[in-house]
Scaffold this motif. Structure first.
Motif, mmCIF file in Angstrom:
data_model
loop_
_atom_site.group_PDB
_atom_site.id
_atom_site.type_symbol
_atom_site.label_atom_id
_atom_site.label_comp_id
_atom_site.label_asym_id
_atom_site.label_seq_id
_atom_site.Cartn_x
_atom_site.Cartn_y
_atom_site.Cartn_z
ATOM 1 N N THR A 1 -0.277 14.182 -9.713
ATOM 2 C CA THR A 1 -0.963 13.494 -8.628
ATOM 3 C C THR A 1 -0.479 12.062 -8.537
ATOM 4 O OG1 THR A 1 -2.930 14.867 -8.934
ATOM 5 C CG2 THR A 1 -3.188 12.810 -7.692
ATOM 6 N N ALA A 2 -0.065 11.653 -7.346
ATOM 7 C CA ALA A 2 0.487 10.316 -7.152
ATOM 8 C C ALA A 2 -0.630 9.304 -6.945
ATOM 9 C CB ALA A 2 1.430 10.312 -5.962
ATOM 10 N N LEU A 3 -0.334 8.047 -7.275
ATOM 11 C CA LEU A 3 -1.287 6.953 -7.119
ATOM 12 C C LEU A 3 -1.128 6.325 -5.742
ATOM 13 C CD1 LEU A 3 -3.418 5.014 -8.313
ATOM 14 C CD2 LEU A 3 -1.502 3.636 -9.181
ATOM 15 N N LYS A 4 -2.196 6.373 -4.954
ATOM 16 C CA LYS A 4 -2.186 5.759 -3.628
ATOM 17 C C LYS A 4 -2.389 4.252 -3.791
ATOM 18 C CE LYS A 4 -4.673 7.819 -0.509
ATOM 19 N NZ LYS A 4 -5.861 8.216 0.306
ATOM 20 N N ILE A 5 -1.459 3.456 -3.249
ATOM 21 C CA ILE A 5 -1.563 2.004 -3.461
ATOM 22 C C ILE A 5 -1.654 1.205 -2.167
ATOM 23 C CG2 ILE A 5 -0.466 1.982 -5.731
ATOM 24 C CD1 ILE A 5 2.156 1.295 -4.444
ATOM 25 N N TRP A 6 -1.556 1.872 -1.023
ATOM 26 C CA TRP A 6 -1.705 1.159 0.260
ATOM 27 C C TRP A 6 -2.039 2.149 1.353
ATOM 28 C CZ3 TRP A 6 0.741 1.651 5.005
ATOM 29 C CH2 TRP A 6 0.527 0.627 5.934
ATOM 30 N N GLU A 7 -2.863 1.699 2.291
ATOM 31 C CA GLU A 7 -3.115 2.433 3.526
ATOM 32 C C GLU A 7 -3.273 1.432 4.655
ATOM 33 O OE1 GLU A 7 -5.487 6.455 3.658
ATOM 34 O OE2 GLU A 7 -6.495 5.112 2.254
ATOM 35 N N ALA A 8 -2.764 1.786 5.813
ATOM 36 C CA ALA A 8 -2.972 0.942 6.991
ATOM 37 C C ALA A 8 -4.438 1.001 7.405
ATOM 38 C CB ALA A 8 -2.083 1.412 8.135
ATOM 39 N N THR A 9 -4.887 -0.066 8.022
ATOM 40 C CA THR A 9 -6.250 -0.075 8.550
ATOM 41 C C THR A 9 -6.289 0.743 9.841
ATOM 42 O OG1 THR A 9 -5.903 -2.045 9.912
ATOM 43 C CG2 THR A 9 -6.579 -2.385 7.611
ATOM 44 N N ASP A 10 -7.485 1.115 10.254
ATOM 45 C CA ASP A 10 -7.635 1.847 11.516
ATOM 46 C C ASP A 10 -7.092 1.031 12.678
ATOM 47 O OD1 ASP A 10 -8.775 3.979 10.222
ATOM 48 O OD2 ASP A 10 -10.846 3.384 10.656
ATOM 49 N N PHE B 1 6.991 -0.916 -7.191
ATOM 50 C CA PHE B 1 5.901 -0.739 -6.225
ATOM 51 C C PHE B 1 4.682 -1.530 -6.691
ATOM 52 C CE2 PHE B 1 8.498 2.668 -4.758
ATOM 53 C CZ PHE B 1 8.006 3.142 -3.558
ATOM 54 N N GLU B 2 4.341 -1.339 -7.944
ATOM 55 C CA GLU B 2 3.167 -2.012 -8.509
ATOM 56 C C GLU B 2 3.327 -3.524 -8.462
ATOM 57 O OE1 GLU B 2 0.466 -1.827 -12.616
ATOM 58 O OE2 GLU B 2 2.482 -0.942 -12.566
ATOM 59 N N TRP B 3 4.541 -4.005 -8.772
ATOM 60 C CA TRP B 3 4.790 -5.450 -8.765
ATOM 61 C C TRP B 3 4.587 -6.025 -7.368
ATOM 62 C CZ3 TRP B 3 8.459 -8.255 -6.039
ATOM 63 C CH2 TRP B 3 8.510 -9.617 -6.355
ATOM 64 N N VAL B 4 5.062 -5.322 -6.348
ATOM 65 C CA VAL B 4 4.920 -5.819 -4.978
ATOM 66 C C VAL B 4 3.454 -6.044 -4.645
ATOM 67 C CG1 VAL B 4 5.100 -5.142 -2.538
ATOM 68 C CG2 VAL B 4 7.081 -4.903 -4.050
ATOM 69 N N TYR B 5 2.604 -5.077 -4.990
ATOM 70 C CA TYR B 5 1.194 -5.198 -4.608
ATOM 71 C C TYR B 5 0.417 -6.152 -5.512
ATOM 72 C CZ TYR B 5 1.897 -1.814 -0.998
ATOM 73 O OH TYR B 5 2.351 -1.204 0.146
ATOM 74 N N ASN B 6 0.897 -6.361 -6.724
ATOM 75 C CA ASN B 6 0.226 -7.310 -7.616
ATOM 76 C C ASN B 6 0.717 -8.738 -7.428
ATOM 77 O OD1 ASN B 6 -1.334 -5.338 -8.813
ATOM 78 N ND2 ASN B 6 0.074 -5.011 -10.525
ATOM 79 N N SER B 7 1.989 -8.892 -7.024
ATOM 80 C CA SER B 7 2.599 -10.219 -7.072
ATOM 81 C C SER B 7 3.045 -10.768 -5.728
ATOM 82 C CB SER B 7 3.815 -10.192 -8.017
ATOM 83 O OG SER B 7 3.432 -9.743 -9.306
ATOM 84 N N VAL B 8 3.139 -9.899 -4.714
ATOM 85 C CA VAL B 8 3.592 -10.383 -3.405
ATOM 86 C C VAL B 8 2.439 -10.422 -2.415
ATOM 87 C CG1 VAL B 8 5.196 -10.052 -1.490
ATOM 88 C CG2 VAL B 8 5.917 -9.495 -3.815
ATOM 89 N N GLN C 1 2.695 5.292 -5.085
ATOM 90 C CA GLN C 1 3.569 4.594 -6.021
ATOM 91 C C GLN C 1 4.791 5.445 -6.375
ATOM 92 O OE1 GLN C 1 1.514 2.950 -9.358
ATOM 93 N NE2 GLN C 1 3.365 2.195 -10.353
ATOM 94 N N GLY C 2 5.963 4.863 -6.168
ATOM 95 C CA GLY C 2 7.205 5.532 -6.511
ATOM 96 C C GLY C 2 7.740 6.485 -5.469
#
Length: 658
Positions: free
Chosen positions: A4-13, A402-409, A439-440
């Motif tokens: 199972t993959a980790l979901k790390i982003w979704e667009a808003t409605d 992927f994780e770095w982008v969402y934690n650091s950017v 992620q990934g």
């Protein structure tokens, strides 16, 4: 094992409701009386009814053309399919549909220069002036214009003038050695050369006038040279009839831009393969195929909108440079940077991202990995609130990045990992605003791309690694290879393994989320810092070093996203390894090829492995060093010298990617 993959982003409605993709899907539903509810259904429709799909883009984007067509595409097998036969159009004409007076079309900067804004009015005037120069030079539709130039706005002006005039464009970065540039340009016999006098990289200025002079001696077809003066280096004035200065040409204000409408498949530019097994293949793309594909990808997949600011770190020798100009089709401002992404430090691109309020920031996966390893915090150091998306390509982006982008950017940025190539000057797989980012994983197969993962027997795979194949034609596939009149090179490049089916050369996995994971190249092409390179270029350069009897080079993709490119050399009898030889090799590759061609480490081996037919076994060596089962890595019965593999088997721990 749970995959199972980790979901790390979704667009808003709200983002989805305002997206170009949703507008298009709603339009399709009305036009064809459909009820497509999501991207998956739209994608399936686009590959099931692929003629309707590609025709819909012609109408949806209000493509201007003359003539008429009876069929969207012919019934021929790939690669002989003809698209929209009978119509005439021009790629550049559609760029200038978006002209907006004094609003910036380009924003450019280099290591040495201040930021330069080029308005649409200025761009149109300069393109018209260069067009007039081309015309006065007597070149005709289909003739070639080549550039040995940096990623600066002057190069873009010359390119737009060429394609607007129906000429064929091709370019190399000036960090290519003379031999590498000649291997490309000599094939297509150009009439005009655009060249920079110098360029800056990493704080150093590199003079190029002597290199250009050497190229002119080797390409007799060149009749005119347009010099772009850079880094305060003047152009040579020994032959004022042949050599002209860009700045002098564009002073002309009484020219009007015009657009030569050409057949749908008329060549727009020539890109090149990496030259793995000899001369780089000269890949010819067509005006119409590029136009439809670039509209589709920039607007529908990337969601680029009018007045957005689009940046991708690239050189003129990479297909992403051509792709940057596709953002102009969407009415965006293209951001150009020429220089090192690490000078004076890795924050340089993020700093400019903040200063220029870039909305779409594109780069290579290795750059993001390097920023991650340096533990940079761009989102803390700079105001990146305007940043909508981060694009990544060139090599697989590891999950940690992927994780770095969402934690650091940026917590809410849309990470658009994509994969394609010079073969199509676009991405087969990439971004979709309606889908989450896992992620990934790359989010989706692009619309109109009938992509599957196949095993060696041609069976489609799911949630398993296989050869990436395309089962239906696309108009962005090459029109041809240059002078490959019998299509022999074209067929052997993509259709040898599975006749009638495009095999791309990537190991790919379609996940349970219907995303994608690229597991690296399935061929021997080197892919370093987001730039594909050919082994033949390196071997040709090393031939100058008398101490070297033979050599083999590969690039290893580590699981953490890092790369390691070792060079294996076999010394001539009587020669011994010395540090001086190492310096000689590095200097040779840096000057003959480019700094990217310099290996990470050099190893002396007893013998280089060869097949019976005399081919170096780069792929099998790579498989051995990547811990592939030896029975699958190579077959000793097909080797001229099977004992040569013993060194790599015994020393693979040095190169482990575990």
């Amino acid at each position: 094992m749970d995959k199972t993959a980790l979901k790390i982003w979704e667009a808003t409605d709200d983002q989805i409701k305002a997206s170009e993709l949703l507008k298009y899907r709603n339009w399709i539903n009305v036009k064809y009386a459909l009820d497509l509810k999501d991207y998956h259904q739209l994608y399936i429709w686009s590959i099931t009814y692929h003629e309707n799909f590609w025709e819909s883009l012609l109408e949806y984007f209000s493509v201007s053309y003359s003539g008429a067509y009876l069929k969207v595409c012919s019934d021929d097998a790939m690669p002989f399919v003809q698209w929209f036969d009978g119509i005439y159009l021009n790629y550049a004409e559609h760029i200038f549909k978006n002209k907006a007076g004094e609003q910036p079309a380009f924003i450019s900067y280099t290591e040495m220069d201040e930021i330069k804004l080029t308005s649409w009015n200025e761009l149109e005037q300069k393109v018209a002036a260069i067009q007039s120069f081309y015309s006065d030079a007597g070149i005709k539709k289909g003739d070639r214009v080549v550039a040995y130039c940096s990623n600066i706005v002057e190069t873009s002006v010359c390119m737009l003038a060429a394609i607007a005039s129906g000429l064929v464009w091709s370019s190399c970065s000036p960090d290519f050695g003379v031999r590498s540039a000649l291997d490309r340009f000599q094939q297509i016999e150009p009439i005009i050369l655009i060249a920079v006098t110098a360029y800056s990289y990493g704080g150093k200025v590199y003079h190029k006038t002597e290199h250009v002079s050497e190229m002119l001696e080797q390409i007799p077809s060149i009749q005119k040279v347009i010099w772009i003066e850079c880094c305060n280096i003047e152009y040579p004035k020994s032959n004022i009839e042949k050599h002209k200065c860009y700045n002098d040409i564009v002073q002309t204000n009484d020219c009007e831009i015009y657009f030569e409408r050409v057949a749908f498949s008329h060549p727009i530019w020539v890109l090149y393969s990496s030259g793995t097994t000899g001369l780089p293949k000269a890949i010819v793309h067509g005006h119409g195929g590029m136009l439809l594909e670039h509209y589709k990808y920039t607007v529908l997949q990337n969601n680029i909108k009018q007045a957005d600011r689009f940046f991708w770190y690239s050189t003129t020798g990479w297909m992403m440079w051509n792709f940057v100009h596709a953002s102009l089709l969407a009415g965006a401002t293209a951001i150009l940077y020429d220089g090192s992404p690490g000078y004076p430090d890795l924050n340089v691109l993020w700093k400019k991202c903040a200063e220029l309020k870039i909305n779409h920031f594109g780069t290579s996966a290795p750059y993001l990995v390097a920023c991650m390893k340096e533990q940079l915090l761009p989102g803390v150091s700079f105001d990146l609130s305007h940043l909508t998306s981060i694009g990544s390509t060139g090599s697989p982006l590891p999950p940690e990045a992927f994780e770095w982008v969402y934690n650091s950017v940026h917590k809410s940025v849309w990470l658009c990992s994509m994969s394609g190539g010079s073969d199509v000057c676009t991405a087969f797989v990439g971004s979709c605003i309606e889908r989450p980012v896992y992620q990934g994983q790359i989010q989706c197969r692009a619309l109109g791309v009938a992509l599957e993962a196949w095993d060696e027997d041609g069976q489609a795979l799911s949630e398993a690694v296989g050869e990436m194949v395309i089962t239906k034609p696309m108009p962005c596939m090459p029109v041809s290879f240059w002078k490959d009149h019998d299509f022999k090179k074209y067929l052997s490049s993509y259709f040898e393994m599975y006749p009638g089916i495009w095999r791309h050369g990537d190991w790919i996995e379609i996940t349970r989320e219907d995303g994608l994971i690229i597991h690296g190249r399935s061929d021997a092409t080197l892919n370093r810092q987001g730039v594909r390179m050919g082994t033949a270029e390196i071997y040709n350069a090393l031939n100058e070093i008398v101490e070297i009897k033979d050599a083999l080079i590969i690039n290893l993709e580590k699981v953490d996203g890092d790369h390691f490119m070792p060079l294996f050399i076999q010394l001539r009898e009587g020669c011994e390894w010395q540090e001086l030889l190492s310096k000689k090799i590095i200097s040779c590759l840096r000057t003959r090829c480019s700094p990217r061609h310099v290996p990470d480490q050099i190893f002396v081996v007893p013998e280089i492995p060869y097949t019976i037919s005399g081919k170096k076994m780069e792929g099998p060596v790579k498989k051995v060093l990547m811990y592939t089962d030896l029975t699958k890595a190579y077959n000793p019965d097909t080797m001229r010298n099977p004992g040569s593999m013993l060194y790599f088997e015994q020393n693979k721990d040095k190169f482990s990617n575990k």
